[in-house]
Design a protein around this motif. Sequence first.
Motif, PDB file in Angstrom:
ATOM      1  N   LEU A 236       0.821  -1.214   0.000  1.00  0.00           N
ATOM      2  CA  LEU A 236       0.000   0.000   0.000  1.00  0.00           C
ATOM      3  C   LEU A 236       0.853   1.262   0.000  1.00  0.00           C
ATOM      4  O   LEU A 236       0.534   2.240  -0.685  1.00  0.00           O
ATOM      5  CB  LEU A 236      -0.918   0.016   1.224  1.00  0.00           C
ATOM      6  N   ARG A 237       1.923   1.248   0.752  1.00  0.00           N
ATOM      7  CA  ARG A 237       2.783   2.431   0.838  1.00  0.00           C
ATOM      8  C   ARG A 237       3.388   2.788  -0.517  1.00  0.00           C
ATOM      9  O   ARG A 237       3.668   3.944  -0.792  1.00  0.00           O
ATOM     10  CB  ARG A 237       3.892   2.206   1.866  1.00  0.00           C
ATOM     11  N   GLN A 238       3.576   1.780  -1.360  1.00  0.00           N
ATOM     12  CA  GLN A 238       4.105   2.033  -2.702  1.00  0.00           C
ATOM     13  C   GLN A 238       3.034   2.584  -3.646  1.00  0.00           C
ATOM     14  O   GLN A 238       3.336   3.348  -4.558  1.00  0.00           O
ATOM     15  CB  GLN A 238       4.657   0.733  -3.296  1.00  0.00           C
ATOM     16  N   ALA A 239       1.793   2.156  -3.420  1.00  0.00           N
ATOM     17  CA  ALA A 239       0.739   2.441  -4.399  1.00  0.00           C
ATOM     18  C   ALA A 239      -0.135   3.644  -4.072  1.00  0.00           C
ATOM     19  O   ALA A 239      -0.665   4.281  -4.982  1.00  0.00           O
ATOM     20  CB  ALA A 239      -0.144   1.206  -4.555  1.00  0.00           C
ATOM     21  N   LEU A 240      -0.314   3.928  -2.792  1.00  0.00           N
ATOM     22  CA  LEU A 240      -1.216   5.024  -2.444  1.00  0.00           C
ATOM     23  C   LEU A 240      -0.647   6.360  -2.909  1.00  0.00           C
ATOM     24  O   LEU A 240       0.537   6.629  -2.714  1.00  0.00           O
ATOM     25  CB  LEU A 240      -1.450   5.066  -0.935  1.00  0.00           C
ATOM     26  N   PRO A 241      -1.479   7.212  -3.470  1.00  0.00           N
ATOM     27  CA  PRO A 241      -1.000   8.514  -3.952  1.00  0.00           C
ATOM     28  C   PRO A 241      -0.854   9.545  -2.843  1.00  0.00           C
ATOM     29  O   PRO A 241      -0.468  10.678  -3.103  1.00  0.00           O
ATOM     30  CB  PRO A 241      -2.107   8.923  -4.938  1.00  0.00           C
ATOM     31  N   VAL A 242      -1.181   9.163  -1.600  1.00  0.00           N
ATOM     32  CA  VAL A 242      -1.137  10.093  -0.472  1.00  0.00           C
ATOM     33  C   VAL A 242      -0.381   9.439   0.686  1.00  0.00           C
ATOM     34  O   VAL A 242      -0.055   8.248   0.659  1.00  0.00           O
ATOM     35  CB  VAL A 242      -2.565  10.483  -0.016  1.00  0.00           C
ATOM     36  N   SER A 243      -0.107  10.224   1.726  1.00  0.00           N
ATOM     37  CA  SER A 243       0.613   9.712   2.885  1.00  0.00           C
ATOM     38  C   SER A 243      -0.271   8.755   3.682  1.00  0.00           C
ATOM     39  O   SER A 243      -1.500   8.850   3.664  1.00  0.00           O
ATOM     40  CB  SER A 243       1.054  10.874   3.785  1.00  0.00           C
ATOM     41  N   SER A 244       0.374   7.804   4.379  1.00  0.00           N
ATOM     42  CA  SER A 244      -0.389   6.829   5.155  1.00  0.00           C
ATOM     43  C   SER A 244       0.344   6.475   6.444  1.00  0.00           C
ATOM     44  O   SER A 244       1.546   6.692   6.592  1.00  0.00           O
ATOM     45  CB  SER A 244      -0.624   5.555   4.338  1.00  0.00           C
ATOM     46  N   GLU A 245      -0.428   5.927   7.381  1.00  0.00           N
ATOM     47  CA  GLU A 245       0.122   5.380   8.605  1.00  0.00           C
ATOM     48  C   GLU A 245      -0.669   4.111   8.901  1.00  0.00           C
ATOM     49  O   GLU A 245      -1.714   3.859   8.289  1.00  0.00           O
ATOM     50  CB  GLU A 245      -0.003   6.375   9.762  1.00  0.00           C
ATOM     51  N   SER A 246      -0.174   3.277   9.816  1.00  0.00           N
ATOM     52  CA  SER A 246      -0.864   2.030  10.110  1.00  0.00           C
ATOM     53  C   SER A 246      -1.129   1.894  11.602  1.00  0.00           C
ATOM     54  O   SER A 246      -0.454   2.500  12.430  1.00  0.00           O
ATOM     55  CB  SER A 246      -0.040   0.836   9.620  1.00  0.00           C
TER      56      SER A 246
ATOM     57  N   TYR B   5     -21.591  -0.262   2.650  1.00  0.00           N
ATOM     58  CA  TYR B   5     -20.147  -0.480   2.575  1.00  0.00           C
ATOM     59  C   TYR B   5     -19.766  -1.419   1.423  1.00  0.00           C
ATOM     60  O   TYR B   5     -18.577  -1.584   1.136  1.00  0.00           O
ATOM     61  CB  TYR B   5     -19.631  -1.102   3.881  1.00  0.00           C
ATOM     62  N   ALA B   6     -20.750  -2.038   0.790  1.00  0.00           N
ATOM     63  CA  ALA B   6     -20.470  -3.107  -0.173  1.00  0.00           C
ATOM     64  C   ALA B   6     -19.589  -2.654  -1.331  1.00  0.00           C
ATOM     65  O   ALA B   6     -18.656  -3.365  -1.733  1.00  0.00           O
ATOM     66  CB  ALA B   6     -21.785  -3.690  -0.699  1.00  0.00           C
ATOM     67  N   TRP B   7     -19.848  -1.468  -1.891  1.00  0.00           N
ATOM     68  CA  TRP B   7     -19.118  -1.019  -3.076  1.00  0.00           C
ATOM     69  C   TRP B   7     -17.656  -0.677  -2.783  1.00  0.00           C
ATOM     70  O   TRP B   7     -16.829  -0.639  -3.690  1.00  0.00           O
ATOM     71  CB  TRP B   7     -19.813   0.186  -3.693  1.00  0.00           C
ATOM     72  N   ARG B   8     -17.335  -0.469  -1.510  1.00  0.00           N
ATOM     73  CA  ARG B   8     -15.935  -0.163  -1.171  1.00  0.00           C
ATOM     74  C   ARG B   8     -15.269  -1.291  -0.394  1.00  0.00           C
ATOM     75  O   ARG B   8     -14.261  -1.078   0.293  1.00  0.00           O
ATOM     76  CB  ARG B   8     -15.853   1.140  -0.368  1.00  0.00           C
TER      77      ARG B   8
ATOM     78  N   ALA C 130      -5.849  -6.178  -4.029  1.00  0.00           N
ATOM     79  CA  ALA C 130      -6.440  -5.456  -2.888  1.00  0.00           C
ATOM     80  C   ALA C 130      -5.912  -4.034  -2.814  1.00  0.00           C
ATOM     81  O   ALA C 130      -6.683  -3.088  -2.546  1.00  0.00           O
ATOM     82  CB  ALA C 130      -6.121  -6.212  -1.595  1.00  0.00           C
ATOM     83  N   VAL C 131      -4.633  -3.866  -3.047  1.00  0.00           N
ATOM     84  CA  VAL C 131      -4.034  -2.529  -2.999  1.00  0.00           C
ATOM     85  C   VAL C 131      -4.601  -1.635  -4.100  1.00  0.00           C
ATOM     86  O   VAL C 131      -4.928  -0.459  -3.868  1.00  0.00           O
ATOM     87  CB  VAL C 131      -2.502  -2.639  -3.106  1.00  0.00           C
ATOM     88  N   GLN C 132      -4.731  -2.179  -5.295  1.00  0.00           N
ATOM     89  CA  GLN C 132      -5.295  -1.399  -6.405  1.00  0.00           C
ATOM     90  C   GLN C 132      -6.746  -1.019  -6.116  1.00  0.00           C
ATOM     91  O   GLN C 132      -7.170   0.089  -6.415  1.00  0.00           O
ATOM     92  CB  GLN C 132      -5.181  -2.192  -7.697  1.00  0.00           C
ATOM     93  N   PHE C 133      -7.477  -1.931  -5.509  1.00  0.00           N
ATOM     94  CA  PHE C 133      -8.863  -1.656  -5.127  1.00  0.00           C
ATOM     95  C   PHE C 133      -8.915  -0.517  -4.127  1.00  0.00           C
ATOM     96  O   PHE C 133      -9.709   0.435  -4.277  1.00  0.00           O
ATOM     97  CB  PHE C 133      -9.480  -2.929  -4.519  1.00  0.00           C
ATOM     98  N   ALA C 134      -8.075  -0.578  -3.095  1.00  0.00           N
ATOM     99  CA  ALA C 134      -8.062   0.467  -2.067  1.00  0.00           C
ATOM    100  C   ALA C 134      -7.613   1.808  -2.641  1.00  0.00           C
ATOM    101  O   ALA C 134      -8.216   2.859  -2.355  1.00  0.00           O
ATOM    102  CB  ALA C 134      -7.168   0.055  -0.905  1.00  0.00           C
ATOM    103  N   ALA C 135      -6.551   1.786  -3.435  1.00  0.00           N
ATOM    104  CA  ALA C 135      -6.001   3.021  -3.984  1.00  0.00           C
ATOM    105  C   ALA C 135      -7.020   3.731  -4.873  1.00  0.00           C
ATOM    106  O   ALA C 135      -7.063   4.967  -4.923  1.00  0.00           O
ATOM    107  CB  ALA C 135      -4.739   2.734  -4.785  1.00  0.00           C
ATOM    108  N   SER C 136      -7.881   2.973  -5.550  1.00  0.00           N
ATOM    109  CA  SER C 136      -8.873   3.578  -6.432  1.00  0.00           C
ATOM    110  C   SER C 136     -10.003   4.257  -5.665  1.00  0.00           C
ATOM    111  O   SER C 136     -10.772   5.031  -6.244  1.00  0.00           O
ATOM    112  CB  SER C 136      -9.472   2.512  -7.360  1.00  0.00           C
ATOM    113  N   ARG C 137     -10.067   3.990  -4.350  1.00  0.00           N
ATOM    114  CA  ARG C 137     -11.153   4.538  -3.545  1.00  0.00           C
ATOM    115  C   ARG C 137     -10.690   5.565  -2.520  1.00  0.00           C
ATOM    116  O   ARG C 137     -11.512   6.160  -1.831  1.00  0.00           O
ATOM    117  CB  ARG C 137     -11.918   3.394  -2.864  1.00  0.00           C
ATOM    118  N   VAL C 138      -9.403   5.736  -2.418  1.00  0.00           N
ATOM    119  CA  VAL C 138      -8.865   6.738  -1.473  1.00  0.00           C
ATOM    120  C   VAL C 138      -8.975   8.127  -2.077  1.00  0.00           C
ATOM    121  O   VAL C 138      -8.615   8.324  -3.223  1.00  0.00           O
ATOM    122  CB  VAL C 138      -7.404   6.401  -1.118  1.00  0.00           C
TER     123      VAL C 138
END
Length: 218
Positions: free
Chosen positions: A69-79, A176-179, A210-218
Amino acid sequence: MANRKVIHFEKWRVVRAFAVLLLVAGFGAATGLHAWAMPCAAVDVVVARGTHEPGHLGSVVGDPLYATLRQALPVSSESYRVNYPADLLDPSSISRGTQDMTAHLLWQAEMCPGQRFVLVGFSQGAVVTHGVLGTGIVTALGGIHSLPGELESRVAAVLLFGDPVHLLGWGVPGHYAWRTGNYCTSGDPVCEGGIHPAAHTNYGWAMWPAVQFAASRV
């Protein structure tokens, strides 16, 4: 002479006090107390690991997923690692997981008004995540702490792996289903009813989808 002694004493008292302040400041930096001054990341990735899963966020899903996720997200993140027993022999495990995840999300929402969340659950952690989202079959267990409705829009994506609730034919609430991405390895007995126990720890294939799915919704 007496005045000189008083002045000398006062001088060293000030020096000692200043040294103590420096020591405290150094201790704060070393222990992470300075984190209060750090800016909020755009995305908080909140992970509930599987039963007795090793690793910080979980060696099967959480750790490799967050690294990707850290590689793919276009914004900053923390866990954040959900603090709960992750033990099937502890009858309070799921309830404690939902309590900790919900409390963390409430705290972050208050401290970081613009922050959004990616919720991740693997195996028992997927059940915890269902409870936080308000999935009926989980909340029926009692003692479940679900996310207040006003924070629904802050959840950007939900990623579930090896989900036992999926085996029972239930999904997350409709809003929540669509995301929500739900990933089940073929043959996994926990989410598919398969006959290959080793499949339950085989989720490397799901990391990029999963990462691509998440990144498309952030």
